[in-house]
Design a protein around this motif. Structure first.
Motif, short mmCIF file in Angstrom:
data_model
loop_
_atom_site.label_atom_id
_atom_site.label_comp_id
_atom_site.label_asym_id
_atom_site.label_seq_id
_atom_site.Cartn_x
_atom_site.Cartn_y
_atom_site.Cartn_z
N PRO A 47 0.84 -1.19 0.00
CA PRO A 47 0.00 0.00 0.00
C PRO A 47 0.88 1.25 0.00
CG PRO A 47 -0.49 -1.43 1.90
CD PRO A 47 0.75 -1.96 1.25
N VAL A 48 0.62 2.18 -0.91
CA VAL A 48 1.38 3.44 -0.91
C VAL A 48 0.51 4.57 -1.45
CG1 VAL A 48 2.58 2.56 -2.97
CG2 VAL A 48 3.37 4.67 -1.91
N ALA A 429 -1.71 -1.54 10.62
CA ALA A 429 -0.39 -1.41 9.99
C ALA A 429 -0.55 -1.13 8.50
CB ALA A 429 0.43 -2.67 10.23
N GLU A 430 -1.55 -1.75 7.91
CA GLU A 430 -1.80 -1.57 6.47
C GLU A 430 -2.19 -0.12 6.16
OE1 GLU A 430 -4.04 -4.72 3.80
OE2 GLU A 430 -5.46 -3.60 5.01
N PHE A 432 -1.45 2.51 8.00
CA PHE A 432 -0.24 3.31 8.21
C PHE A 432 0.74 3.12 7.04
CE2 PHE A 432 0.29 4.59 12.93
CZ PHE A 432 -1.03 4.97 13.00
N ASP A 433 0.86 1.88 6.55
CA ASP A 433 1.72 1.62 5.39
C ASP A 433 1.30 2.51 4.22
OD1 ASP A 433 3.40 -0.29 6.43
OD2 ASP A 433 2.28 -2.01 5.67
N ARG A 434 0.03 2.65 4.05
CA ARG A 434 -0.50 3.39 2.93
C ARG A 434 -0.21 4.89 3.05
NH1 ARG A 434 -3.57 1.85 -0.85
NH2 ARG A 434 -4.38 -0.03 0.14
N TYR A 435 -0.43 5.43 4.23
CA TYR A 435 -0.40 6.88 4.36
C TYR A 435 0.91 7.47 4.86
CZ TYR A 435 -5.46 6.74 3.63
OH TYR A 435 -6.70 6.55 3.11
N SER A 443 9.75 -0.98 11.62
CA SER A 443 9.24 -0.13 12.70
C SER A 443 7.72 -0.13 12.74
CB SER A 443 9.72 1.31 12.51
OG SER A 443 11.12 1.36 12.45
N ASN A 444 7.09 -0.12 11.58
CA ASN A 444 5.63 -0.02 11.58
C ASN A 444 4.97 -1.27 12.17
OD1 ASN A 444 3.13 1.23 11.12
ND2 ASN A 444 2.92 0.19 9.13
N ALA A 445 5.28 -2.43 11.61
CA ALA A 445 4.70 -3.66 12.17
C ALA A 445 5.13 -3.84 13.62
CB ALA A 445 5.11 -4.87 11.32
N GLY A 446 6.38 -3.48 13.92
CA GLY A 446 6.89 -3.60 15.29
C GLY A 446 6.09 -2.76 16.26
N ASN A 447 5.88 -1.50 15.91
CA ASN A 447 5.10 -0.63 16.79
C ASN A 447 3.66 -1.09 16.92
OD1 ASN A 447 6.76 1.45 17.93
ND2 ASN A 447 7.06 2.23 15.86
#
Length: 554
Positions: A47-48, A429-430, A432-435, A443-447
């Motif tokens: 996702p981006v 997470a998805e 956040f991955d996108r935006y 870091s994202n999945a970890g957080n």
DNA sequence: CCAACAGTTGAAACT
DNA sequence: CAGTTTCAACTGTTG
């Protein structure tokens, strides 16, 4: 034979603190080819949103400009690296392929394939650590090959490991020579996507992959329009590029008090202009800022500081250590790190809207829809229409700016998962991955695992209050007034809980709750109580993501 | 083996 | 009444 070097840019859109680039130049090549592969994986499988593309394109453009001044350029090809490199290595008679090591699972798998390709072409691969402070492979090895799940474990593992000082930026680079574009165009496989997780952004026609070399063989990166994205939706005010990264770093380092006494939990998530934190994460993510440059600049300021400095994990170096920890966790877990299934550090919790898998264990993309009611809850959260002003402001800031303060991320993540909605962290997470402009899978999945009490953190009875938490930092509701303008005329007293305002107050503020701004989508306290009960049950199972695979194998 | 302790909170009970 | 202390549905690390 005189060296002919291909420098593959991926995580290092910079000239300063660029150990891989410096290493390649030390070979004194007779020809030097800076390359970026516009990889379909990041365009159709990840996702981006428009903001991250905008930031990336600005960063690439600036680097290209700097290379132009030195008589070279960033050669951008629109192809999968595994399709592209066999051709480039051959056509350009490359002797050395140089790149900065990327410790993310996709990158590791990709680079293994590229190494084989290089080997077959008799090309030497030079991969150099530079995206992380420490060599993540060495860190995990020190931890017996197991993923690291605490700051303490990282500290023990890196004991005795040095963080090198950054090298000087090169002042000149050798030129490339004949590009043989016609042969390259003929030989590189033309890419066609099988699926596309970014359909929601593509309002126009996607022409980015029509030619491997770009329109008119320009070797420029695709524009947002070529990607089918609407340029007007790229609304971030965070400009990309190395110059801006260094300007921002210098700016921060000038304030010696702020740098030396930085304490993350005390920075306000309500500040946005400028934010209370450095907001350097997007630059580090794309390598517009070298992480070792940042580390050493901070260290020097702290060393020279007269007063008492803050300590880890709250201070600035501590923030970078969390990043190292997440990389080391990700490397130890492997590909399953961004999901629950197969992820041995991640607790299994019966969340709503988990990932879906087919019989072979492959994730089904796009994910089949779950129960309508759950999907609607997710949508409200995603777009900042929950009825909780601080949460909505933060989510709208995320979408508009591509960035959110770390503590606001805590607040919205807690709400989506263990706090109120009980929706899988995979969905959060998805989004956040996108935006996020600074999106990094480690870091994202970890957080998200941290905040959902799936790993790293376990005190599920410590919850974030949607009205109390923001009030701790800012009674005036700055962030809400900025990003939820329909609420801007509410008095401070009601800014985080407008539904409690009497009718005349709502009228005076020109905003009727339930009409101009939504009612709270859940009863915060009641939903939290229910969630905590479920968390207690789920914790008692003591089940981790790898067990889901074992059961399948039977 | 066990105990101590830390871990980016909230609410209530205290000064 | 504002500021501080305490406890509350736990776990992993360290000595």
């Amino acid at each position: 034979m005189a060296p002919r070097v291909l420098h593959w840019f991926r995580t290092d859109l910079r000239l300063h603190d660029a150990p891989a680039l410096v290493k390649g130049l030390e070979l004194k090549p007779e020809a030097f080819f800076p390359v970026w592969a516009w990889d379909p994986y990041f365009n159709f499988d990840c996702p981006v949103g428009p903001n991250r593309y905008k930031f990336l394109l600005e960063s690439m453009k600036e680097l290209d400009g700097k290379l132009n001044k030195m008589g070279n350029k960033l050669h951008v090809f629109r192809a999968a690296p595994t399709d592209l490199f066999p051709v480039l290595l051959k056509q350009w008679k490359i002797t050395h392929l140089v790149y900065e090591r990327d410790p993310a699972p996709y990158a590791i798998e990709r680079d293994e394939s590229i190494k084989k390709i290089a080997q077959d072409a008799n090309v030497e691969v030079v991969d150099i650590v530079g995206h992380t402070l420490y060599d993540t492979d060495a860190v995990v090895e020190k931890h017996k090959g197991e993923p690291l799940t605490s700051a303490q474990a990282l500290k023990s593992a890196v004991k005795g490991m040095e963080i090198p000082r950054p090298p000087q930026a090169p002042k000149e680079v050798p030129k490339a020579d004949d590009l043989h574009l016609d042969a390259i165009k003929k030989e590189v496989k033309h890419f066609k996507p099988e699926h596309d997780v970014n359909e929601e952004h593509r309002k126009g026609k996607m022409t980015a992959y029509d030619s491997v070399t770009g329109p008119k063989d320009s070797l420029e990166p695709p524009t947002l329009a070529e990607l089918g994205y609407d340029e007007k939706e790229a609304t971030t005010s965070i400009p990309g590029g190395e110059d801006e990264a260094l300007r921002r770093l210098n700016n921060w380092m000038e304030d010696k008090d702020a740098t030396a006494t930085f304490r993350k939990p005390q920075t306000s998530p309500s500040e946005y202009d400028p934010p209370a934190t450095t907001q350097l994460s997007p630059y580090i993510k794309f390598g517009a800022l070298g992480v070792r440059e940042f580390y050493w600049r901070v260290n020097d300021v702290m060393d020279e500081y007269d007063g008492e400095t803050s300590s880890e994990p709250e201070n600035l170096p501590g923030q970078l250590m969390f990043r190292e920890m997440y990389f080391a966790a990700q490397l130890g877990v492997g590909k399953a790190y961004t999901q629950i299934r197969g992820n041995k550090i991640c607790r299994v919790i019966d969340w709503k809207l988990c990932n879906a898998y087919d019989e072979d264990g492959e994730q089904i993309i796009p994910r089949p829809k779950g129960p309508k009611e759950d999907e609607e809850m997710l949508e409200k959260w995603k777009h900042g229409n929950t009825g909780f002003p601080f949460l909505d402001a933060a989510m709208r800031q995320l979408k508009q700016e591509g960035w959110m303060h770390h503590l606001a991320r805590h607040c919205v993540a807690g709400f989506l998962t263990r706090g109120q909605l009980y929706i899988s962290w995979e969905r959060g997470a998805e989004v956040f991955d996108r935006y996020l402009v600074d999106r990094d899978p480690g870091s994202n999945a970890g957080n998200w695992m941290w905040l959902s009490c799936s790993c790293f953190f376990a005190q599920y009875f410590r919850n974030y209050g949607m009205t109390t938490f923001p009030a701790k930092y800012d009674k005036s509701g700055k962030l809400v007034r900025k990003y939820c303008p329909e609420l801007k005329d509410f008095p401070d007293k009601f800014i985080y809980k407008p539904w409690e305002a009497p009718e005349d107050v709502q009228k005076k503020a020109g905003c009727i709750i339930g009409k101009d701004y939504p009612e709270p989508m859940v009863d915060e306290k009641a939903a939290n109580k229910e969630c905590m009960g479920k968390m207690k049950e789920q914790y008692a199972k003591k089940q981790y993501g790898d067990s889901l695979l074992k059961r399948k194998a039977k």
